[in-house]
Structure formats: C-alpha cells, structure tokens
Design a protein around this motif. Structure first.
Motif, PDB file in Angstrom:
ATOM      1  N   PRO A  11     -10.769 -72.123  56.703  1.00 50.69           N
ATOM      2  CA  PRO A  11      -9.610 -72.631  57.445  1.00 50.69           C
ATOM      3  C   PRO A  11      -9.680 -72.292  58.936  1.00 50.69           C
ATOM      4  O   PRO A  11      -8.955 -72.893  59.733  1.00 50.69           O
ATOM      5  CB  PRO A  11      -8.421 -71.929  56.782  1.00 50.69           C
ATOM      6  N   TRP A  12     -10.549 -71.373  59.312  1.00 52.01           N
ATOM      7  CA  TRP A  12     -10.650 -70.964  60.709  1.00 52.01           C
ATOM      8  C   TRP A  12     -11.398 -71.978  61.570  1.00 52.01           C
ATOM      9  O   TRP A  12     -11.429 -71.845  62.792  1.00 52.01           O
ATOM     10  CB  TRP A  12     -11.351 -69.607  60.811  1.00 52.01           C
ATOM     11  N   PHE A  13     -11.985 -72.988  60.941  1.00 48.75           N
ATOM     12  CA  PHE A  13     -12.742 -73.997  61.678  1.00 48.75           C
ATOM     13  C   PHE A  13     -12.382 -75.386  61.195  1.00 48.75           C
ATOM     14  O   PHE A  13     -12.334 -75.625  59.984  1.00 48.75           O
ATOM     15  CB  PHE A  13     -14.247 -73.754  61.530  1.00 48.75           C
ATOM     16  N   VAL A  14     -12.127 -76.283  62.137  1.00 48.04           N
ATOM     17  CA  VAL A  14     -11.781 -77.662  61.786  1.00 48.04           C
ATOM     18  C   VAL A  14     -12.966 -78.334  61.101  1.00 48.04           C
ATOM     19  O   VAL A  14     -12.801 -79.123  60.177  1.00 48.04           O
ATOM     20  CB  VAL A  14     -11.350 -78.449  63.044  1.00 48.04           C
ATOM     21  N   SER A  33      -1.565 -73.571  71.711  1.00 45.40           N
ATOM     22  CA  SER A  33      -2.534 -74.623  71.394  1.00 45.40           C
ATOM     23  C   SER A  33      -3.361 -74.235  70.181  1.00 45.40           C
ATOM     24  O   SER A  33      -3.176 -73.181  69.579  1.00 45.40           O
ATOM     25  CB  SER A  33      -3.444 -74.889  72.599  1.00 45.40           C
ATOM     26  N   GLY A  34      -4.288 -75.130  69.837  1.00 42.28           N
ATOM     27  CA  GLY A  34      -5.179 -74.884  68.715  1.00 42.28           C
ATOM     28  C   GLY A  34      -6.570 -75.365  69.036  1.00 42.28           C
ATOM     29  O   GLY A  34      -6.924 -75.581  70.204  1.00 42.28           O
ATOM     30  N   PRO A  52     -14.885 -74.344  67.798  1.00 46.96           N
ATOM     31  CA  PRO A  52     -13.521 -73.943  68.152  1.00 46.96           C
ATOM     32  C   PRO A  52     -12.850 -73.208  66.992  1.00 46.96           C
ATOM     33  O   PRO A  52     -12.931 -73.648  65.839  1.00 46.96           O
ATOM     34  CB  PRO A  52     -12.820 -75.283  68.425  1.00 46.96           C
ATOM     35  N   VAL A  53     -12.213 -72.105  67.293  1.00 49.40           N
ATOM     36  CA  VAL A  53     -11.514 -71.321  66.276  1.00 49.40           C
ATOM     37  C   VAL A  53     -10.096 -71.876  66.123  1.00 49.40           C
ATOM     38  O   VAL A  53      -9.413 -72.132  67.113  1.00 49.40           O
ATOM     39  CB  VAL A  53     -11.470 -69.834  66.674  1.00 49.40           C
ATOM     40  N   GLN A  54      -9.679 -72.053  64.868  1.00 39.64           N
ATOM     41  CA  GLN A  54      -8.330 -72.548  64.603  1.00 39.64           C
ATOM     42  C   GLN A  54      -7.455 -71.393  64.128  1.00 39.64           C
ATOM     43  O   GLN A  54      -7.613 -70.894  63.007  1.00 39.64           O
ATOM     44  CB  GLN A  54      -8.365 -73.654  63.538  1.00 39.64           C
ATOM     45  N   PHE A  55      -6.539 -70.943  64.983  1.00 40.38           N
ATOM     46  CA  PHE A  55      -5.620 -69.882  64.594  1.00 40.38           C
ATOM     47  C   PHE A  55      -4.619 -70.424  63.563  1.00 40.38           C
ATOM     48  O   PHE A  55      -4.263 -71.608  63.601  1.00 40.38           O
ATOM     49  CB  PHE A  55      -4.839 -69.372  65.804  1.00 40.38           C
ATOM     50  N   PRO A  56      -4.123 -69.571  62.669  1.00 43.79           N
ATOM     51  CA  PRO A  56      -3.116 -70.028  61.710  1.00 43.79           C
ATOM     52  C   PRO A  56      -1.784 -70.333  62.383  1.00 43.79           C
ATOM     53  O   PRO A  56      -1.473 -69.813  63.454  1.00 43.79           O
ATOM     54  CB  PRO A  56      -2.990 -68.850  60.747  1.00 43.79           C
ATOM     55  N   GLY A  57      -1.002 -71.227  61.752  1.00 39.04           N
ATOM     56  CA  GLY A  57       0.338 -71.535  62.241  1.00 39.04           C
ATOM     57  C   GLY A  57       0.407 -72.677  63.224  1.00 39.04           C
ATOM     58  O   GLY A  57       1.393 -72.798  63.957  1.00 39.04           O
ATOM     59  N   ARG A  58      -0.619 -73.565  63.246  1.00 36.97           N
ATOM     60  CA  ARG A  58      -0.649 -74.708  64.176  1.00 36.97           C
ATOM     61  C   ARG A  58      -1.575 -75.799  63.629  1.00 36.97           C
ATOM     62  O   ARG A  58      -2.386 -75.552  62.760  1.00 36.97           O
ATOM     63  CB  ARG A  58      -1.131 -74.274  65.556  1.00 36.97           C
ATOM     64  N   GLU A  59      -1.362 -77.006  64.145  1.00 32.11           N
ATOM     65  CA  GLU A  59      -2.213 -78.155  63.839  1.00 32.11           C
ATOM     66  C   GLU A  59      -2.471 -78.245  62.328  1.00 32.11           C
ATOM     67  O   GLU A  59      -1.525 -78.261  61.557  1.00 32.11           O
ATOM     68  CB  GLU A  59      -3.495 -78.080  64.684  1.00 32.11           C
ATOM     69  N   LEU A  73      -4.745 -60.631  64.214  1.00 37.23           N
ATOM     70  CA  LEU A  73      -5.580 -61.824  64.335  1.00 37.23           C
ATOM     71  C   LEU A  73      -7.051 -61.422  64.435  1.00 37.23           C
ATOM     72  O   LEU A  73      -7.920 -62.007  63.771  1.00 37.23           O
ATOM     73  CB  LEU A  73      -5.158 -62.614  65.571  1.00 37.23           C
ATOM     74  N   ALA A  74      -7.348 -60.412  65.239  1.00 40.98           N
ATOM     75  CA  ALA A  74      -8.728 -59.949  65.402  1.00 40.98           C
ATOM     76  C   ALA A  74      -9.278 -59.368  64.108  1.00 40.98           C
ATOM     77  O   ALA A  74     -10.452 -59.591  63.768  1.00 40.98           O
ATOM     78  CB  ALA A  74      -8.800 -58.920  66.524  1.00 40.98           C
TER      79      ALA A  74
END
Length: 245
Positions: A11-14, A33-34, A52-59, A73-74
């Motif tokens: 889930p960390w990567f689109v 942003s995401g 690109p890293v996708q943080f949780p809680g967006r997109e 997060l880290a």
C-alpha cells in the motif's frame, strides 16, 4: 529479485517498484499531498526508478488510518522499505516530506539496514528549525484559501467537496508537523543535497543552512523555480537527481 520481476504489492506504493532499474529514488510528498505530487515525473531519472511513497490517509489510501506522527510514520516506513533496499537508493523529500524522510534514514541506521546513497532535501528547513513553517500558524480559513490557490495554480477549479477532502488531509498532516521537533541535530551517514528554489517565497536560502549540521557532506544547491515547481521535474532538478550515482 531477478531482472524483470517486481516487488510484492504494498500500500506504500501506487505501483510496485520493479527490478528493471539499477537504483531507486524514493519520493516523499509534502503536507496535504500524496504520491500524485510526483505524477508528472518520469518513470526513472539517471537509472534510478522513481518510487513515490504513498502515506496513509490520502488518495488511494484515504480509508487507511492517518499515520499520526512523523516518528510513527518513519517506524512503519522503515519496515515497508526494507525489502526494497537491495540496490543503491536515494531519498527525495519536498517541504515537510523531508522530515519523515529524515526520520526514516535515522530508523534505517538504528536497525542496521542499508542507508541512502544520497538524501535530497527540497525547500525545507532542518528538523530543529521545522517549527518556522508559516502554515503552522494559519487559521483554517487561511488554509482553505491556500489550498484553493494551490489547485488553481495547477489548472484545477476547486469544488467544495474537493477542498473539504483536501482540508481533512492537510489538517492531520499539519498536526503531525506541529507535534514534531528535534532540539539538537542528529548526523546521518549519507550525503545531503539541499535544494533551494530561487523563486521560493516560503523558504530562504539562509533557512536551509541548518542542514549543514546533519551530515559531514552537505551541498546546498540553488535551482530555478518556485516552491512547487519540483512537481514538474524540471531539467535542472533531474540533472541534480541523476548526479548521485
């Protein structure tokens, strides 16, 4: 991993990082942003696959609980990245995204995992100066106006529902930014390349000097453009990102 294969879906990567490139560049997006902040970037720069890293809680991760703090997060990111550190890699963090990126570098070192060969910091003061971000003092109406202006600047006419969703992400991200703070610099083993955007009204060249305390190798570079121009991956930035290998 063998050539032509991809890493397991995360889930960390689109898109799953592939094994077709000799190196990787992990991109950390700015507050609110995401991973889409890197959507105009090429698939690879200088042989390094752009991841690109996708943080949780967006997109596409809107249903996932927000990460809470940069430290949490880290912690999660270090675990998620571990299987992908099988080849040379660099970190690129823009604005507040550089802060969890920095904390991730620290976690990787603490866990004895591979370190980035270079950490690119774009338009963000050092961790001990992070509280200077002007957005941290904004009221919600001011943030909403800022978000509308940002979208219009990207050629998007903001709808109220779009702004509401963006605000929900931005407010949580800024809460994490407010909670973050390092009073003393912590040195990392990797070189730092700190990027100042010449037309950036947000961050001055002087405000980036604090990063010199975070590594024995710090190069502060001035490139043409404004605070958000990194999103278009201008040639000058690409040449810089290709220079670490």
């Amino acid at each position: 991993m063998t050539s032509g294969s991809t890493a397991p879906a995360s889930p960390w990567f689109v898109r799953p990082p592939s094994a077709d490139h000799p190196a990787r560049i992990f991109g950390f997006p700015f507050s609110g942003s995401g991973a889409s902040a890197f959507s105009a970037w090429p698939a690879a720069i200088g042989g390094g696959e752009v991841c690109p890293v996708q943080f949780p809680g967006r997109e596409n991760r809107l249903a996932h609980p927000h990460y809470g703090t940069y430290e949490d997060l880290a912690d999660s990111l270090a675990q998620a990245l571990a299987p992908l550190l099988d080849r040379p890699f660099a970190f690129f963090g823009h604005c507040a995204g550089a802060l969890p990126a920095f904390e991730t570098v620290v976690r990787l070192a603490e866990q004895g995992l591979p370190q980035p060969e270079c950490f690119f910091v774009s338009g963000q003061p050092a961790p001990h100066d992070a509280a200077r971000d002007r957005m941290l003092t904004m009221t919600e109406p001011e943030m909403r106006a800022e978000l509308e202006s940002f979208l219009r600047g990207r050629g998007i006419e903001p709808r109220p529902d779009m702004i509401d969703m963006g605000m929900s992400v931005l407010l949580r991200d800024l809460a994490a930014a407010r909670a973050y703070g390092r009073t003393e610099p912590v040195k990392v083993a990797c070189p730092l390349v700190v990027v100042h955007w010449r037309e950036d009204p947000e961050v001055s060249l002087e405000q980036l000097e604090g990063w010199r305390q975070y590594s024995d190798s710090v190069d502060i570079r001035v490139v043409e453009g404004g605070h958000y121009d990194f999103m278009q991956a201008p040639d000058e930035l690409q040449k810089l990102l290709a220079s670490w290998r």
